[in-house]
Design a protein around this motif. Sequence first.
Motif, short mmCIF file in Angstrom:
data_model
loop_
_atom_site.label_atom_id
_atom_site.label_comp_id
_atom_site.label_asym_id
_atom_site.label_seq_id
_atom_site.Cartn_x
_atom_site.Cartn_y
_atom_site.Cartn_z
N PHE A 180 -3.95 14.97 -7.47
CA PHE A 180 -5.03 14.07 -7.05
C PHE A 180 -4.58 13.24 -5.86
N THR A 181 -5.56 12.60 -5.24
CA THR A 181 -5.31 11.61 -4.19
C THR A 181 -5.82 10.27 -4.67
N VAL A 182 -5.02 9.25 -4.50
CA VAL A 182 -5.45 7.89 -4.82
C VAL A 182 -5.39 7.05 -3.54
N ASP A 183 -6.53 6.48 -3.18
CA ASP A 183 -6.63 5.55 -2.06
C ASP A 183 -6.80 4.15 -2.61
N VAL A 184 -6.08 3.19 -2.06
CA VAL A 184 -6.29 1.79 -2.44
C VAL A 184 -6.36 0.94 -1.18
N GLU A 203 2.70 10.04 0.94
CA GLU A 203 2.19 8.66 0.94
C GLU A 203 1.93 8.23 2.38
N VAL A 204 0.84 7.50 2.56
CA VAL A 204 0.54 6.86 3.84
C VAL A 204 0.38 5.37 3.57
N MET A 205 1.32 4.58 4.08
CA MET A 205 1.20 3.12 4.04
C MET A 205 0.58 2.68 5.36
N THR A 206 -0.56 2.04 5.31
CA THR A 206 -1.22 1.55 6.52
C THR A 206 -0.93 0.06 6.64
N VAL A 252 2.96 4.37 8.07
CA VAL A 252 4.30 4.84 7.71
C VAL A 252 4.09 5.96 6.68
N ILE A 253 4.52 7.15 7.03
CA ILE A 253 4.24 8.35 6.24
C ILE A 253 5.50 8.83 5.54
N THR A 254 5.36 9.08 4.24
CA THR A 254 6.47 9.58 3.43
C THR A 254 6.10 10.93 2.86
N MET A 296 8.30 -8.63 9.30
CA MET A 296 7.89 -9.79 8.53
C MET A 296 6.46 -10.22 8.84
N GLY A 297 5.89 -9.76 9.94
CA GLY A 297 4.53 -10.12 10.28
C GLY A 297 3.49 -9.11 9.83
N LEU A 298 3.93 -8.06 9.17
CA LEU A 298 3.02 -6.98 8.80
C LEU A 298 2.34 -7.23 7.47
N VAL A 299 1.10 -6.75 7.35
CA VAL A 299 0.33 -6.83 6.11
C VAL A 299 0.08 -5.41 5.62
N HIS A 300 0.45 -5.14 4.38
CA HIS A 300 0.18 -3.83 3.78
C HIS A 300 -1.30 -3.80 3.42
N LEU A 301 -2.08 -3.12 4.24
CA LEU A 301 -3.54 -3.18 4.12
C LEU A 301 -4.09 -2.09 3.21
N ARG A 302 -3.57 -0.89 3.35
CA ARG A 302 -4.07 0.26 2.57
C ARG A 302 -2.91 1.13 2.15
N ASN A 303 -3.16 1.97 1.15
CA ASN A 303 -2.15 2.92 0.72
C ASN A 303 -2.83 4.17 0.17
N THR A 304 -2.32 5.32 0.55
CA THR A 304 -2.81 6.59 0.04
C THR A 304 -1.64 7.38 -0.51
#
Length: 293
Positions: free
Chosen positions: A244-248, A154-157, A140-142, A99-107
């Motif tokens: 492709f790769t999408v970084d956000v 997917e990489v959720m940072t 967190v890698i999927t 609950m304290g985590l912030v989804h900062l980036r996603n690839t």
Amino acid sequence: MVTRTFDRAPSTAPLMLKAVLPAIPVIGGLPGVKHAKGTVPDIVLERKGVETDPKHLETYNEVCGFPRGDHLPTPYPHMAAFGLHMSLMTDTAFPFAPMGLVHLRNTIRQHRRIGVAETLDVSVHAADLRPFPKGSLVDVITEVSVRGELVWEEVMTLFSRHKGGSAETSPAPLAGVEAPDGVVHWKLGGDLGRRYGSVSGDRNPIHLYPLTAKAFGFPSNIAHGMWTLARSLSAVQNKLPEAFTVDVEFRKPILLPGTVVFGSRADGKDLVFGVKGAKKPITHLVGQIVAHA
């Protein structure tokens, strides 16, 4: 590495309750509730033979703006993995309370388009716990495979705020990339978080109602970052290559209800896109799509 195999998607409702418990004073410090610190868990969570429910896909497309088609929308495999994500992050071996985590980036790396009728094997694990200003980052890698072929990653940072921390040792993927101006306005209703939460299983209180979001320090409920990513990709669907790769990067939360502006531009062979506020030039999301050779 220990592998845990699930024969069905973990139920997210009890996992959401489990995610909240560490944030409750006193209860959060109890054995079996308090999370370990300092390392990522040495476990892999997996599901095999995952089939796409056409009704669920249709609802997802409606909420996120994708047209019907023979292939899954690029972010859709995240849906198949979400229960595994929650199981991993609510495990007390995971270094931070979810609950304290912030989804900062996603690839997301799409190695090829995935057919709607294809059966997926999904695995999830955590990696790369590292310092960050005012806290730490963890990935967190999927991985999604079809008949042994890796087709989607997917990489959720995730960012955890705490005392200490230091500068990153390597530059962020989108360092120096700015969201382009746009003219396409999206008017977002106050129920968007509940609609996306219903289809995704992500019923984090910060997305549902103003009252539940205020309990976690937000002035109102906020849009899911993964919805903003999905809606952005749906807006450029006709420009997406096969692989492709999408970084956000999620820079500022979108308060609901509200209006935002989407823009995109070609940057050589790459495509840069972003979401900004309609009233103030606040960047909510910036992204970049790079085609695979």
